[in-house]
Design a protein around this motif. Structure first.
Motif, mmCIF file in Angstrom:
data_model
loop_
_atom_site.group_PDB
_atom_site.id
_atom_site.type_symbol
_atom_site.label_atom_id
_atom_site.label_comp_id
_atom_site.label_asym_id
_atom_site.label_seq_id
_atom_site.Cartn_x
_atom_site.Cartn_y
_atom_site.Cartn_z
ATOM 1 N N ARG A 187 11.600 -7.558 4.621
ATOM 2 C CA ARG A 187 11.270 -8.301 3.403
ATOM 3 C C ARG A 187 10.374 -7.491 2.485
ATOM 4 O O ARG A 187 10.346 -7.718 1.276
ATOM 5 N N ARG A 188 9.632 -6.576 3.061
ATOM 6 C CA ARG A 188 8.712 -5.740 2.272
ATOM 7 C C ARG A 188 9.330 -4.386 1.921
ATOM 8 O O ARG A 188 8.628 -3.479 1.478
ATOM 9 N N GLY A 189 10.625 -4.250 2.125
ATOM 10 C CA GLY A 189 11.310 -3.019 1.754
ATOM 11 C C GLY A 189 10.993 -1.845 2.651
ATOM 12 O O GLY A 189 11.136 -0.683 2.255
ATOM 13 N N MET A 190 10.571 -2.129 3.882
ATOM 14 C CA MET A 190 10.181 -1.080 4.823
ATOM 15 C C MET A 190 11.215 -0.967 5.931
ATOM 16 O O MET A 190 11.911 -1.919 6.260
ATOM 17 N N ASP A 191 11.308 0.221 6.518
ATOM 18 C CA ASP A 191 12.159 0.435 7.692
ATOM 19 C C ASP A 191 11.398 0.040 8.953
ATOM 20 O O ASP A 191 10.188 0.275 9.058
ATOM 21 N N SER A 197 0.816 -1.220 0.000
ATOM 22 C CA SER A 197 0.000 0.000 0.000
ATOM 23 C C SER A 197 0.847 1.266 0.000
ATOM 24 O O SER A 197 0.299 2.359 0.026
ATOM 25 N N GLY A 198 2.176 1.130 -0.023
ATOM 26 C CA GLY A 198 3.039 2.306 -0.067
ATOM 27 C C GLY A 198 3.598 2.730 1.261
ATOM 28 O O GLY A 198 4.412 3.654 1.317
ATOM 29 N N VAL A 199 3.166 2.089 2.351
ATOM 30 C CA VAL A 199 3.730 2.410 3.665
ATOM 31 C C VAL A 199 5.206 2.023 3.672
ATOM 32 O O VAL A 199 5.581 0.938 3.223
ATOM 33 N N ASP A 200 6.072 2.912 4.154
ATOM 34 C CA ASP A 200 7.504 2.619 4.097
ATOM 35 C C ASP A 200 8.165 2.549 5.474
ATOM 36 O O ASP A 200 9.365 2.281 5.565
ATOM 37 N N ILE A 201 7.417 2.768 6.546
ATOM 38 C CA ILE A 201 7.952 2.634 7.904
ATOM 39 C C ILE A 201 6.938 1.863 8.750
ATOM 40 O O ILE A 201 5.741 2.155 8.695
ATOM 41 N N PHE A 202 7.430 0.895 9.500
ATOM 42 C CA PHE A 202 6.580 0.197 10.471
ATOM 43 C C PHE A 202 7.155 0.437 11.858
ATOM 44 O O PHE A 202 8.334 0.188 12.099
ATOM 45 N N ASP A 203 6.317 0.932 12.754
ATOM 46 C CA ASP A 203 6.736 1.260 14.119
ATOM 47 C C ASP A 203 6.013 0.336 15.084
ATOM 48 O O ASP A 203 4.784 0.345 15.143
ATOM 49 N N GLN A 204 6.779 -0.476 15.811
ATOM 50 C CA GLN A 204 6.204 -1.343 16.832
ATOM 51 C C GLN A 204 6.810 -0.985 18.180
ATOM 52 O O GLN A 204 8.032 -0.970 18.335
ATOM 53 N N GLU A 205 5.965 -0.682 19.151
ATOM 54 C CA GLU A 205 6.495 -0.373 20.474
ATOM 55 C C GLU A 205 7.035 -1.636 21.126
ATOM 56 O O GLU A 205 6.384 -2.692 21.108
ATOM 57 N N VAL A 206 8.239 -1.522 21.697
ATOM 58 C CA VAL A 206 8.950 -2.684 22.235
ATOM 59 C C VAL A 206 9.262 -2.545 23.720
ATOM 60 O O VAL A 206 9.875 -3.433 24.315
ATOM 61 N N PHE A 207 8.835 -1.433 24.314
ATOM 62 C CA PHE A 207 9.084 -1.188 25.740
ATOM 63 C C PHE A 207 7.936 -0.361 26.277
ATOM 64 O O PHE A 207 7.580 0.682 25.711
ATOM 65 N N SER A 208 7.340 -0.832 27.371
ATOM 66 C CA SER A 208 6.133 -0.200 27.884
ATOM 67 C C SER A 208 6.031 -0.415 29.384
ATOM 68 O O SER A 208 6.183 -1.543 29.862
ATOM 69 N N GLN A 209 5.811 0.646 30.126
ATOM 70 C CA GLN A 209 5.617 0.657 31.579
ATOM 71 C C GLN A 209 6.648 -0.187 32.338
ATOM 72 O O GLN A 209 6.337 -0.877 33.309
ATOM 73 N N GLY A 210 7.884 -0.121 31.866
ATOM 74 C CA GLY A 210 8.974 -0.821 32.530
ATOM 75 C C GLY A 210 9.182 -2.244 32.082
ATOM 76 O O GLY A 210 10.057 -2.946 32.602
ATOM 77 N N TRP A 211 8.395 -2.708 31.115
ATOM 78 C CA TRP A 211 8.469 -4.075 30.610
ATOM 79 C C TRP A 211 8.961 -4.099 29.168
ATOM 80 O O TRP A 211 8.627 -3.211 28.370
ATOM 81 N N THR A 212 9.709 -5.138 28.802
ATOM 82 C CA THR A 212 10.010 -5.368 27.395
ATOM 83 C C THR A 212 8.810 -6.045 26.752
ATOM 84 O O THR A 212 8.077 -6.795 27.394
#
Length: 242
Positions: free
Chosen positions: A55-59, A1-16
């Motif tokens: 694999r999808r060419g995204m950061d 769909s043209g999205v070029d960045i994927f942001d996933q939160e990896v740290f939250s409220q003191g937890w990984t």
């Protein structure tokens, strides 16, 4: 769909989240416990997320909740809050404006070096262990410093942001690529500074590559974007409304 960045939160409220560490506690909430078969088999779910993104060419950008006010929800689920927060009540904020909302969690006070070091350490570990393309500092919480002390202590948060920038640059030099750093912040420059977030300095000193003003995780079309545009227009910092 043209999205070029994927942001996933990896740290939250003191937890990984989506990865395990020997230095930081893994998220106790039931939905994250479902990853234990993978983790016990030696696979970090975060590696899968990064691989599928590339694999999808995204950061892939790893997101970090800088101070999470969802502790009440974790308590309601019966899992409590992270050991670091629970065992260091002297590092928690205790002064808030009036209102029931501010009684729902136990945010940390970034006045203390222990809090800043704890936060810096998780950035350092993620950058060292995983093939991320950048990080996002998510400031969506109601406090980082004691009530009415944010502006005078903003230099402490700015110093932390500088240290994160430095470690990303060091990692980038070692891997041959520049790592992006973005910040998800509050609606106006004045509100940010009152909370201790001197975003103007972050942009002027080229500490962040993009800034996302927002109203707690969503875009308000009535936000005053022009001051943000004026600040970023002649800089290398991109403006991405939340």
């Amino acid at each position: 769909s043209g999205v070029d960045i994927f942001d996933q939160e990896v740290f939250s409220q003191g937890w990984t989240v989506y990865w395990q560490s020997t230095s930081y506690e893994y998220d106790r909430r039931w939905q994250h416990q479902r990853f234990f078969p993978l983790l016990e088999a030696g696979t970090q779910p975060l590696d899968i997320l990064i691989d599928q993104t590339h694999r999808r060419g995204m950061d892939f950008v790893a997101g970090f909740r800088m101070n999470d006010n969802h502790g009440h929800q974790a308590r309601e689920q019966g899992v409590g809050i992270s050991t670091f927060v629970e065992s260091n009540q002297h590092l928690q904020l205790t002064e808030f404006p009036e209102g029931e909302y501010y009684k729902l969690s136990e945010p940390l006070d970034f006045t203390f070096a222990e809090v800043r070091d704890f936060t810096l350490g998780v950035f350092r570990e993620v950058a060292a262990r995983f093939a991320i393309d950048g990080v996002e500092l998510c400031f969506r919480d109601h406090a980082y410093f004691p009530l009415d002390r944010g502006a005078e202590r903003a230099h402490l948060m700015t110093d932390l942001v500088r240290q994160i920038r430095d470690l990303l640059d060091e990692r980038g030099a070692a891997t041959g690529k520049k790592l992006t750093m973005g910040a998800r912040v509050f609606s106006t420059l004045e509100e940010c500074l009152s909370l201790g977030l001197d975003v103007s300095t972050w942009i002027t000193e080229k500490l962040i590559d993009y800034v996302s003003p927002q109203d707690t995780m969503y875009a308000d079309f009535n936000l005053p974007y022009e001051p943000w545009a004026a600040l970023t227009r002649n800089s290398d910092c991109m403006l991405y409304p939340g």
